[in-house]
Design an enzyme around this catalytic site. Structure first.
Site, mmCIF file in Angstrom:
data_model
loop_
_atom_site.group_PDB
_atom_site.id
_atom_site.type_symbol
_atom_site.label_atom_id
_atom_site.label_comp_id
_atom_site.label_asym_id
_atom_site.label_seq_id
_atom_site.Cartn_x
_atom_site.Cartn_y
_atom_site.Cartn_z
ATOM 1 N N ASP A 219 0.805 -1.428 0.053
ATOM 2 C CA ASP A 219 0.318 -0.279 0.008
ATOM 3 C C ASP A 219 1.022 1.113 0.309
ATOM 4 O O ASP A 219 0.636 2.157 -1.113
ATOM 5 C CB ASP A 219 -0.829 -0.236 1.083
ATOM 6 N N ILE A 220 2.067 1.528 0.957
ATOM 7 C CA ILE A 220 2.799 3.014 1.174
ATOM 8 C C ILE A 220 3.726 2.897 1.771
ATOM 9 O O ILE A 220 4.300 1.348 2.712
ATOM 10 C CB ILE A 220 1.713 3.503 2.069
ATOM 11 N N ASP B 297 6.701 4.176 3.529
ATOM 12 C CA ASP B 297 7.159 5.053 4.811
ATOM 13 C C ASP B 297 8.720 5.329 4.665
ATOM 14 O O ASP B 297 9.349 5.927 3.759
ATOM 15 C CB ASP B 297 6.459 4.536 5.764
ATOM 16 N N THR C 178 9.866 -2.194 5.445
ATOM 17 C CA THR C 178 9.255 -2.827 5.732
ATOM 18 C C THR C 178 9.603 -3.739 3.967
ATOM 19 O O THR C 178 9.832 -5.189 3.801
ATOM 20 C CB THR C 178 7.783 -2.871 4.852
ATOM 21 N N LYS D 20 6.274 8.357 0.618
ATOM 22 C CA LYS D 20 5.900 8.833 1.327
ATOM 23 C C LYS D 20 7.783 9.470 1.144
ATOM 24 O O LYS D 20 9.168 9.088 1.858
ATOM 25 C CB LYS D 20 5.764 9.216 2.899
ATOM 26 N N ASP E 115 -5.121 2.094 7.039
ATOM 27 C CA ASP E 115 -6.192 2.213 8.107
ATOM 28 C C ASP E 115 -5.390 3.782 9.207
ATOM 29 O O ASP E 115 -4.154 4.482 8.750
ATOM 30 C CB ASP E 115 -6.499 1.321 8.851
HETATM 31 P P1 IMP Z 1 7.741 1.526 6.222
HETATM 32 O O1 IMP Z 1 8.261 -0.030 6.818
HETATM 33 O O2 IMP Z 1 8.110 2.222 6.935
HETATM 34 O O3 IMP Z 1 7.590 1.637 5.155
HETATM 35 O O4 IMP Z 1 6.289 1.238 6.957
HETATM 36 C C1 IMP Z 1 5.467 1.231 5.591
HETATM 37 C C2 IMP Z 1 3.879 0.270 6.367
HETATM 38 O O5 IMP Z 1 3.332 1.316 7.219
HETATM 39 C C3 IMP Z 1 2.722 0.462 5.246
HETATM 40 O O6 IMP Z 1 2.635 -1.068 5.106
HETATM 41 C C4 IMP Z 1 1.430 1.380 6.341
HETATM 42 O O7 IMP Z 1 1.597 -0.293 6.874
HETATM 43 C C5 IMP Z 1 2.302 1.423 7.119
HETATM 44 N N1 IMP Z 1 1.865 3.438 6.751
HETATM 45 C C6 IMP Z 1 3.660 3.256 6.393
HETATM 46 N N2 IMP Z 1 2.362 5.368 6.544
HETATM 47 C C7 IMP Z 1 0.989 5.214 6.364
HETATM 48 C C8 IMP Z 1 0.017 5.786 6.306
HETATM 49 O O8 IMP Z 1 0.393 7.477 6.129
HETATM 50 N N3 IMP Z 1 -1.509 5.197 6.615
HETATM 51 C C9 IMP Z 1 -1.156 4.124 6.616
HETATM 52 N N4 IMP Z 1 -0.290 3.350 6.897
HETATM 53 C C10 IMP Z 1 1.147 3.987 6.900
HETATM 54 MG MG MG Z 2 1.411 -2.252 5.157
#
Ligand code: IMP
Ligand code: MG
Length: 181
Positions: free
Chosen positions: A103-104, A106, A110, A134, A162
């Site tokens: 989905d996203i 950040d 992940t 982002k 969510d």
């Molecule tokens: P990362 O490992 O920091 O890239 O985490 C990404 C995960 O954080 C995504 O798969 C989402 O589950 C969650 N996440 C980060 N930002 C958002 C947001 O703005 N809305 C909802 N979920 C988010």
């Molecule tokens: Mg996620």
């Protein structure tokens, strides 16, 4: 009882814009994998569920769907935000063309973890498809092969995403205020 409709998040990306972008991505993916015998779409639960469902239905190539679930450990000094696999795919991915659908993006932790984990299993190819990114927040340098939208550092909900498990089923991507705001 709190409900999703009481405080509707402001529209950030509307339904029409999402539909257009998802069709464009599906067209590009269908072209790129036209010669592959089959594509395995691996959705990262739970945020991917609506995006993956729309995207997979628009593809014109032979495909299979599988899922994984991950969580982030509590931040500690020894393990800052490490990722843990909660549920693995059922498919043996060796020799398969794999596209991870999230989905996203950040911090990117992940997806970086998933790329490392999957690469070790010798897929025929491994690519990533992410609806939102982002870019201001990115810590890890992860390669995104198919991207929906670049967004600023705001918390978004809807279309599968969510905040505290609320608003996942909104048809558009909305913006919410979080405690940090
Ligand atoms: P990362 O490992 O920091 O890239 O985490 C990404 C995960 O954080 C995504 O798969 C989402 O589950 C969650 N996440 C980060 N930002 C958002 C947001 O703005 N809305 C909802 N979920 C988010
Ligand atoms: Mg996620």
């Amino acid at each position: 009882m709190k409900n999703d409709h009481a405080t509707k998040p402001a529209v950030f990306i509307g339904e029409g814009a999402i539909r257009t972008r998802v069709s464009q991505l599906a067209r590009k993916i269908s072209t790129d994998y036209a010669d592959a015998d089959e594509l395995l779409l691996v959705g990262v639960l739970r945020g991917c569920y609506i995006f993956l469902s729309d995207l997979s239905r628009l593809l014109t190539i032979k495909r299979r769907i599988d899922f994984i679930a991950v969580t982030t450990y509590e931040q500690t000094i020894t393990m800052p935000g490490a990722v843990r696999l909660l549920m693995d795919v059922r498919t043996d991915i060796a020799g398969k063309h794999v596209l991870i659908v999230d989905d996203i993006l950040d911090t990117g932790k992940t997806l970086q973890y998933l790329l490392q984990t999957f690469q070790a299993r010798n897929p025929a190819s491994l690519k990533t498809c992410v609806l939102l990114r982002k870019s201001e927040r990115l810590i890890e340098d992860v390669q995104i092969d198919y991207l929906g939208f670049d967004i600023p550092d705001v918390w978004v909900v809807g279309y599968g995403l969510d905040y505290a498990d609320q608003n996942r089923a909104l048809p558009y991507i909305g913006m919410v205020k979080t405690e940090e705001d």
